[in-house]
Enzyme design. Structure first.
Site, short mmCIF file in Angstrom:
data_model
loop_
_atom_site.label_atom_id
_atom_site.label_comp_id
_atom_site.label_asym_id
_atom_site.label_seq_id
_atom_site.Cartn_x
_atom_site.Cartn_y
_atom_site.Cartn_z
CG ASP A 181 -45.56 41.71 -20.47
OD1 ASP A 181 -45.17 40.75 -19.78
OD2 ASP A 181 -45.12 42.87 -20.35
CE1 TYR A 225 -40.21 42.18 -27.15
CE2 TYR A 225 -37.90 42.32 -26.52
CZ TYR A 225 -39.15 41.75 -26.38
OH TYR A 225 -39.35 40.73 -25.47
#
Length: 247
Positions: free
Chosen positions: A51, A109
């Site tokens: 994003d 992540y």
């Protein structure tokens, strides 16, 4: 012939990985550099979408090209054209059917948080004034491995075939005065990691109880989960593949 690109980027200046109209993206910048150097229109396929504002320490993409070229020289020339926010690490030949997105077996992540005021951390880590309860957050994070449907953490109105993901690791660690959340899964939904972190922080700050994590996940309702944390603390750090490289 198919080639993989390994790259990294600092996401602040970009509206995410994927090409968008009237907004800068990492994909667009890399395609433009490759096309300029190779003097041929190049389209790349990324391992996934990050994003706006999210960073990547490691991301892969693939492209097809029949002409021969020097991989190291191409990396050097593309890097000279790209802004300082994007770095190509290497380009290498892979099997003809290797796919940067569909062949990835796991993705990892990190989410970074600091709670002591530090002017050198604001663009790289989320500043949280109160230090949350690490023990509570880790207990709740452990529950994630018991579930597969994570619709409650997915961005609303996302067009996906399934909300199922297999989470292999989810743990908070305290490192150098910061809190870092590590999570690895076979795949992730849009906004999933930021929503998970936001929910765990609500637990760590005493806004909801640890055991409520079960109810949030079972609800499959995004409205039951916590607010998504800011993008600038999130890093895609590692993508794993089977044996796809051509020796």
């Amino acid at each position: 012939m198919r080639y993989f690109i390994e790259l990294a980027y600092f996401g602040k200046a970009f509206h995410g990985w994927q090409i968008q109209p009237n907004a800068p993206s990492v994909q667009e910048a890399v395609e433009k550099a490759l096309s300029t150097v190779l003097q041929k229109e190049i389209e790349i396929v990324g391992a996934g979408r990050t994003d706006a504002g999210v960073h990547a320490k490691q991301l892969y993409a693939h492209f097809d090209l029949e002409q021969e070229f020097d991989e190291e020289h191409l990396v050097f020339r593309c890097n000279s054209l790209l802004s300082r926010d994007i770095a190509l690490k290497r380009i290498f030949k892979v099997k003809p059917d290797a796919h940067a997105r569909f062949d990835a077996t796991s993705r990892s992540y990190e989410y970074h948080i600091h709670h002591l005021k530090d002017p050198f951390q604001y663009e790289y880590s989320y500043y949280l004034k109160r230090e949350p309860d690490l023990k509570k957050m880790n207990k709740a994070a452990g529950f994630l491995k018991n579930y597969t449907n994570f619709k409650c953490f997915s961005k609303s109105k996302t067009d996906v075939m399934t909300y199922n993901c297999k989470i292999e690791e989810a743990v908070w660690k305290k490192e150098n005065g910061k809190l870092v959340f590590y999570i690895t899964a076979d795949r992730f939904l849009r906004n999933m990691v930021r929503a998970i972190v936001g929910t765990l922080l609500e637990i760590g700050l005493g806004k909801i109880e640890v055991e409520e994590m079960h109810e949030v996940i079972k609800s499959q309702d995004r409205g039951k989960a916590g607010t998504s944390v800011p993008a600038h603390g999130l890093y895609l750090t590692k993508i794993e593949y089977p044996n796809i490289e051509v020796n």
